[in-house]
Design a protein around this motif. Structure first.
Motif, PDB file in Angstrom:
ATOM      1  N   LEU B 354      -7.739   5.470 -10.847  1.00  0.00           N
ATOM      2  CA  LEU B 354      -6.488   4.855 -11.280  1.00  0.00           C
ATOM      3  C   LEU B 354      -6.151   3.636 -10.426  1.00  0.00           C
ATOM      4  O   LEU B 354      -5.655   2.625 -10.921  1.00  0.00           O
ATOM      5  CB  LEU B 354      -5.347   5.882 -11.254  1.00  0.00           C
ATOM      6  CG  LEU B 354      -5.564   7.138 -12.114  1.00  0.00           C
ATOM      7  CD1 LEU B 354      -4.270   7.924 -12.249  1.00  0.00           C
ATOM      8  CD2 LEU B 354      -6.112   6.816 -13.507  1.00  0.00           C
ATOM      9  N   ARG B 355      -6.450   3.721  -9.141  1.00  0.00           N
ATOM     10  CA  ARG B 355      -6.202   2.558  -8.273  1.00  0.00           C
ATOM     11  C   ARG B 355      -7.042   1.366  -8.731  1.00  0.00           C
ATOM     12  O   ARG B 355      -6.562   0.238  -8.808  1.00  0.00           O
ATOM     13  CB  ARG B 355      -6.576   2.885  -6.820  1.00  0.00           C
ATOM     14  CG  ARG B 355      -5.575   3.765  -6.128  1.00  0.00           C
ATOM     15  CD  ARG B 355      -6.048   4.055  -4.710  1.00  0.00           C
ATOM     16  NE  ARG B 355      -5.225   5.087  -4.097  1.00  0.00           N
ATOM     17  CZ  ARG B 355      -5.713   6.042  -3.309  1.00  0.00           C
ATOM     18  NH1 ARG B 355      -6.999   6.088  -3.013  1.00  0.00           N
ATOM     19  NH2 ARG B 355      -4.899   6.939  -2.784  1.00  0.00           N
ATOM     20  N   LYS B 356      -8.302   1.637  -9.032  1.00  0.00           N
ATOM     21  CA  LYS B 356      -9.198   0.543  -9.418  1.00  0.00           C
ATOM     22  C   LYS B 356      -8.774  -0.067 -10.750  1.00  0.00           C
ATOM     23  O   LYS B 356      -8.804  -1.285 -10.919  1.00  0.00           O
ATOM     24  CB  LYS B 356     -10.639   1.048  -9.506  1.00  0.00           C
ATOM     25  CG  LYS B 356     -11.231   1.332  -8.130  1.00  0.00           C
ATOM     26  CD  LYS B 356     -12.587   1.996  -8.261  1.00  0.00           C
ATOM     27  CE  LYS B 356     -13.146   2.381  -6.907  1.00  0.00           C
ATOM     28  NZ  LYS B 356     -14.251   3.344  -7.046  1.00  0.00           N
ATOM     29  N   ALA B 357      -8.369   0.783 -11.674  1.00  0.00           N
ATOM     30  CA  ALA B 357      -7.919   0.267 -12.971  1.00  0.00           C
ATOM     31  C   ALA B 357      -6.621  -0.519 -12.801  1.00  0.00           C
ATOM     32  O   ALA B 357      -6.448  -1.599 -13.384  1.00  0.00           O
ATOM     33  CB  ALA B 357      -7.725   1.417 -13.953  1.00  0.00           C
ATOM     34  N   ALA B 358      -5.723  -0.002 -11.943  1.00  0.00           N
ATOM     35  CA  ALA B 358      -4.431  -0.668 -11.740  1.00  0.00           C
ATOM     36  C   ALA B 358      -4.625  -2.051 -11.122  1.00  0.00           C
ATOM     37  O   ALA B 358      -3.902  -2.998 -11.435  1.00  0.00           O
ATOM     38  CB  ALA B 358      -3.543   0.186 -10.845  1.00  0.00           C
ATOM     39  N   LYS B 359      -5.613  -2.162 -10.274  1.00  0.00           N
ATOM     40  CA  LYS B 359      -5.883  -3.448  -9.635  1.00  0.00           C
ATOM     41  C   LYS B 359      -6.225  -4.519 -10.687  1.00  0.00           C
ATOM     42  O   LYS B 359      -5.792  -5.670 -10.587  1.00  0.00           O
ATOM     43  CB  LYS B 359      -7.037  -3.275  -8.636  1.00  0.00           C
ATOM     44  CG  LYS B 359      -7.314  -4.503  -7.828  1.00  0.00           C
ATOM     45  CD  LYS B 359      -8.365  -4.199  -6.774  1.00  0.00           C
ATOM     46  CE  LYS B 359      -8.809  -5.495  -6.118  1.00  0.00           C
ATOM     47  NZ  LYS B 359      -9.907  -5.289  -5.183  1.00  0.00           N
ATOM     48  N   ILE B 360      -6.964  -4.119 -11.687  1.00  0.00           N
ATOM     49  CA  ILE B 360      -7.324  -5.046 -12.772  1.00  0.00           C
ATOM     50  C   ILE B 360      -6.108  -5.370 -13.632  1.00  0.00           C
ATOM     51  O   ILE B 360      -5.864  -6.520 -14.009  1.00  0.00           O
ATOM     52  CB  ILE B 360      -8.416  -4.403 -13.687  1.00  0.00           C
ATOM     53  CG1 ILE B 360      -9.677  -4.056 -12.912  1.00  0.00           C
ATOM     54  CG2 ILE B 360      -8.708  -5.274 -14.910  1.00  0.00           C
ATOM     55  CD1 ILE B 360     -10.526  -5.237 -12.502  1.00  0.00           C
ATOM     56  N   VAL B 361      -5.312  -4.331 -13.902  1.00  0.00           N
ATOM     57  CA  VAL B 361      -4.192  -4.455 -14.846  1.00  0.00           C
ATOM     58  C   VAL B 361      -3.024  -5.240 -14.255  1.00  0.00           C
ATOM     59  O   VAL B 361      -2.300  -5.943 -14.964  1.00  0.00           O
ATOM     60  CB  VAL B 361      -3.721  -3.020 -15.237  1.00  0.00           C
ATOM     61  CG1 VAL B 361      -2.392  -3.051 -15.948  1.00  0.00           C
ATOM     62  CG2 VAL B 361      -4.788  -2.338 -16.091  1.00  0.00           C
ATOM     63  N   ASN B 362      -2.851  -5.121 -12.961  1.00  0.00           N
ATOM     64  CA  ASN B 362      -1.673  -5.674 -12.294  1.00  0.00           C
ATOM     65  C   ASN B 362      -1.348  -7.109 -12.713  1.00  0.00           C
ATOM     66  O   ASN B 362      -2.183  -8.003 -12.589  1.00  0.00           O
ATOM     67  CB  ASN B 362      -1.892  -5.637 -10.773  1.00  0.00           C
ATOM     68  CG  ASN B 362      -0.601  -5.879 -10.015  1.00  0.00           C
ATOM     69  OD1 ASN B 362       0.491  -5.798 -10.605  1.00  0.00           O
ATOM     70  ND2 ASN B 362      -0.714  -6.180  -8.743  1.00  0.00           N
ATOM     71  N   SER B 445     -16.540   2.157 -17.361  1.00  0.00           N
ATOM     72  CA  SER B 445     -15.855   2.522 -16.112  1.00  0.00           C
ATOM     73  C   SER B 445     -14.353   2.259 -16.275  1.00  0.00           C
ATOM     74  O   SER B 445     -13.941   1.559 -17.205  1.00  0.00           O
ATOM     75  CB  SER B 445     -16.397   1.657 -14.981  1.00  0.00           C
ATOM     76  OG  SER B 445     -15.950   0.317 -15.177  1.00  0.00           O
ATOM     77  N   PRO B 446     -13.529   2.783 -15.368  1.00  0.00           N
ATOM     78  CA  PRO B 446     -12.084   2.514 -15.449  1.00  0.00           C
ATOM     79  C   PRO B 446     -11.760   1.013 -15.373  1.00  0.00           C
ATOM     80  O   PRO B 446     -10.880   0.519 -16.079  1.00  0.00           O
ATOM     81  CB  PRO B 446     -11.520   3.244 -14.230  1.00  0.00           C
ATOM     82  CG  PRO B 446     -12.522   4.294 -13.907  1.00  0.00           C
ATOM     83  CD  PRO B 446     -13.861   3.747 -14.317  1.00  0.00           C
ATOM     84  N   GLU B 447     -12.484   0.280 -14.523  1.00  0.00           N
ATOM     85  CA  GLU B 447     -12.229  -1.166 -14.407  1.00  0.00           C
ATOM     86  C   GLU B 447     -12.532  -1.871 -15.726  1.00  0.00           C
ATOM     87  O   GLU B 447     -11.785  -2.740 -16.179  1.00  0.00           O
ATOM     88  CB  GLU B 447     -13.125  -1.776 -13.313  1.00  0.00           C
ATOM     89  CG  GLU B 447     -12.788  -1.363 -11.905  1.00  0.00           C
ATOM     90  CD  GLU B 447     -13.535  -0.130 -11.441  1.00  0.00           C
ATOM     91  OE1 GLU B 447     -13.733   0.796 -12.259  1.00  0.00           O
ATOM     92  OE2 GLU B 447     -13.914  -0.085 -10.266  1.00  0.00           O
ATOM     93  N   MET B 448     -13.656  -1.503 -16.335  1.00  0.00           N
ATOM     94  CA  MET B 448     -14.048  -2.136 -17.602  1.00  0.00           C
ATOM     95  C   MET B 448     -13.065  -1.775 -18.715  1.00  0.00           C
ATOM     96  O   MET B 448     -12.766  -2.603 -19.583  1.00  0.00           O
ATOM     97  CB  MET B 448     -15.468  -1.705 -17.985  1.00  0.00           C
ATOM     98  CG  MET B 448     -16.556  -2.367 -17.161  1.00  0.00           C
ATOM     99  SD  MET B 448     -16.808  -4.088 -17.618  1.00  0.00           S
ATOM    100  CE  MET B 448     -17.600  -3.882 -19.210  1.00  0.00           C
ATOM    101  N   ALA B 449     -12.574  -0.526 -18.684  1.00  0.00           N
ATOM    102  CA  ALA B 449     -11.611  -0.110 -19.706  1.00  0.00           C
ATOM    103  C   ALA B 449     -10.303  -0.880 -19.533  1.00  0.00           C
ATOM    104  O   ALA B 449      -9.694  -1.342 -20.507  1.00  0.00           O
ATOM    105  CB  ALA B 449     -11.364   1.391 -19.613  1.00  0.00           C
TER     106      ALA B 449
END
Ligand code: SF4
Lengths: 201, 475
Positions: B354-362, B445-449
């Motif tokens: 979730l941290r990694k995905a949030a970093k992209i989304v932020n 991956s979460p980042e790609m999603a």
């Protein structure tokens, strides 16, 4: 569990590799809390569209809809561990599955439900596909005791099976009952065995 | 005699061993959930049998529960019946249950590690194929059918034939911008969806040692997607550090004792494996599946393969898969547009994910036509994410922030992908109809999603312009 000896009947050729347990019994039918009632939903998404039978699926076609033997490609039964898959298969009336390979958990589950999964070399499977294409309604006789399958044209193939598995089907073993006979051994094992987690959380 | 990690765990847990028969293997931890257990409990009742060790059995609700407001009644009466059956069974047989009110509720494979129940050298089973996840700790963990669930409940053992062993040596390190998910998808892509059938895989080498515990869980989780009985990783200082202080882990003298025991679990240098395979992690690029099994994947900078470039036995399945997916050979992956995004599942719903995905989304917004969901793997993950403000990053961007559970990974609740919708999913299976009838699943991956949610199509996260990264506490 029904015991299993000899079996003969029509072979339904399902020409697909990697048939997964999600396809065998889709998740919307997993909410039953009984062991029964799954047969009618076997291969549901492949057999039905908008509530109507799809004629392009082998089990919807005569004479295959009542076939007790299923012929498939490699890695049959992959994916989810759901035993609902063999429950559905057995309840539908399929007792033998022929394929070049099976996924582990599914393979195990079959023996607990009176289904015989037979592993044959690719070329034998190919031959059987060919024969069932050439003579619609192609039948096989499966003899578990002597580990062979034959058709009425004189074609005979032998197959391997671990003797324990064979017994399991022939005698319809109660595995839990058998293990409980070793209860004392389990007791003494437990005395010396250490577990480090604590569940009081 | 030199032994592999698998053999050491096996030997330690055999109660009875006989020629040509399955061994009786002792089970240290049995995880139970609502979908594959009711018939097992019913079986016990019919035979008047008890649960031998309720103290080594833990149950949780995860598969069919809603992820929306838990104070509301269930919309689905059949799911309710299943959940009620679990409550009743756990009460009757004295089993600890993490129900919807529990702060420890979540996907079984997320909660057992985070509570410290999963420990090196143990045997762990569950009526769920992704039990392989726990192998990240050097525990022998695998999925079983419902008859076996009943067997374990009644005897705390399983009848098992020994598996063959496979050493998967992963050399080099993962390049910047690639993840454990990309690694395991690449491996399955290279070796195939049934490559490890009948084997227990031990992941070894530098790339594996460099992974965090959560990344190792992502790798082991997907062992079953190449057919393996289980996946294993040698426990090391990272493993011990991860476990220290967790709720179910002992402290003081018992911790020292446990640690001494855990340190014995590794494959001896000269141990023989039945099969060895090699993989170069340095070549991994972010992966996207284009087909209907996890091995049908390509790198983000690549195209969907041309049929003529595939090995002969893969052409038929690829054709069938592309028809289902409504895709053409030769299409660049970055041209595939999506309209659903699911960040969750036992593969990728832990706090690091979730941290990694949030970093992209932020600082970004979800593309207009896209519906995006974040479903934390457990209530503890959810609470931690909320404490770090990750929920706000997702919500501000237009994601839905849900309660813990399996959710859209298999769509047994209301979270489904609609017919012909295309979903970027961090889960583990892209089978036909898995996320919903005629749903088209692309595993990533979460980042790609996360990046796909914003761009509305697949995009290379290695080139993603991360915004305001200071405001996100990425640890
Ligand atoms: S998240 Fe998906 S794969 Fe994992 S246990 Fe739940 S349904 Fe199975």
């Amino acid at each position: 569990m029904k015991s299993f000896k000899r079996f003969s009947g029509i072979v339904a050729p399902l020409d697909a590799a990697n048939v997964d347990t999600d396809a065998i019994i889709p998740k919307q039918f997993l909410k039953r809390i009984e062991r029964t009632g799954f047969g009618e939903f076997l291969f549901y998404e492949w057999r039905y569209e908008n509530g109507r039978q799809r004629q392009d699926f082998i089990l919807s076609q005569e004479p295959y809809c009542k076939a007790p033997i299923l012929l498939a490609r490699k890695n049959f039964g992959c994916g989810s561990s759901r035993e609902h898959a063999p429950w559905a298969i057995a309840e539908y009336g399929i007792r033998v599955i022929l394929a070049p390979s099976f996924a582990d958990i599914f393979y195990n589950n079959c023996f607990k439900n009176g289904i015989l999964p037979i592993v044959l070399p690719e070329r034998d499977i190919e031959l059987l596909f060919q024969k069932s294409r050439e003579s619609p309604g192609y039948q096989l006789r499966v003899d578990l005791e002597n580990q062979r399958i034959e058709d009425s044209f004189g074609c005979m193939v032998e197959f391997d099976i671990v003797s324990y598995r064979k017994d399991q089907l022939l005698r319809g073993l109660d595995e839990i009952g058998a293990t409980l006979e070793s209860a004392e051994l389990i007791d003494s094992y437990e005395v010396a065995h250490k577990i480090f987690y604590k569940l009081e959380i | 005699m030199w032994r592999t990690l698998y053999e050491k765990i096996w030997d330690k847990h055999t109660v009875v061993e006989e020629q040509n028969k399955p061994s009786i293997l002792y089970i240290d931890l049995h995880l139970v959930h609502e979908v594959t257990s009711p018939q097992a409990f019913e079986g016990l009742r019919i035979k008047n049998r008890k649960v031998r060790r309720p103290d080594l059995t833990v149950a949780a609700m995860d598969h069919s529960i809603p992820t929306t407001d838990r104070s509301l009644p269930f919309n689905d009466p059949i799911a309710k019946k299943q959940v009620d059956a679990l409550v009743k069974n756990c009460r009757e047989f004295g089993i600890q249950l993490f129900d919807l009110e529990s702060r420890y509720q979540g996907i079984v494979h997320v909660i057992a590690p985070e509570l410290g129940l999963t420990q090196p050298g143990m045997t762990i089973v569950c009526g769920d194929s992704h039990t392989s996840t726990h192998g990240a700790f050097g525990a022998l963990a695998f999925g079983i059918g419902t008859s076996e669930v009943e067997h374990v409940l009644a005897t705390q053992t399983l009848k098992q034939f020994k598996s063959k062993t496979l050493a998967l040596n992963i050399h080099g390190s993962l390049p910047q911008g690639t993840t454990a998910k990309d690694l395991i998808l690449s491996i399955i892509g290279k070796y195939g969806h049934d490559f490890a059938t009948g084997y227990v895989v031990e992941y070894r080498g530098e790339a594996i040692r460099n992974l965090t515990m959560e990344e190792r869980m992502t790798v082991c989780n997907m062992s079953i997607e190449m057919g393996a009985r289980a996946g294993l990783i040698r426990p090391d200082e990272k493993t011990f550090h991860y476990l220290k202080g967790k709720q179910a882990v002992p402290d003081g003298v018992k911790w020292e004792e446990a640690l001494a025991e855990w340190k014995q679990y590794f494959s001896d240098e000269d141990a023989k494996f039945d099969l060895t395979a090699d993989f170069n992690a340095a070549e991994v690029i972010p992966q996207v599946t284009w087909g209907t099994n996890p091995g049908q994947c390509s790198g983000i900078s690549e195209d969907i393969p041309l049929l003529e470039d595939l090995p002969a036995d893969q052409i038929g399945p690829a054709k069938k898969a592309l028809k289902y997916m409504d895709l053409q050979p030769g299409t660049p992956i970055t041209e595939i547009e999506i309209n659903k995004v699911f960040i969750g599942s036992c593969t990728n719903s832990r706090i690091e994910d979730l941290r990694k995905a949030a970093k992209i989304v932020n600082g970004y917004e979800v593309a207009e036509k896209v519906e995006a969901l974040v479903v934390p793997g457990s209530q503890l993950v959810k609470m931690q994410a909320e404490a770090e403000g990750l929920d706000q990053i997702f919500i501000n961007a237009g994601f839905q922030w849900r309660e813990a559970g399996c959710s859209m990974c298999l769509g047994m609740n209301e979270d489904i992908v609609l017919p012909e919708e295309r979903c970027a999913s961090t889960s583990n299976r892209n089978f036909e109809d898995r996320q919903g009838r005629n749903a088209r699943t692309h595993l990533v991956s979460p980042e790609m999603a996360a990046a796909a949610a914003i761009a509305g199509r697949f995009i290379d996260v290695r080139e993603w312009p991360v915004k305001n990264s200071k405001e996100v506490s990425v640890q």
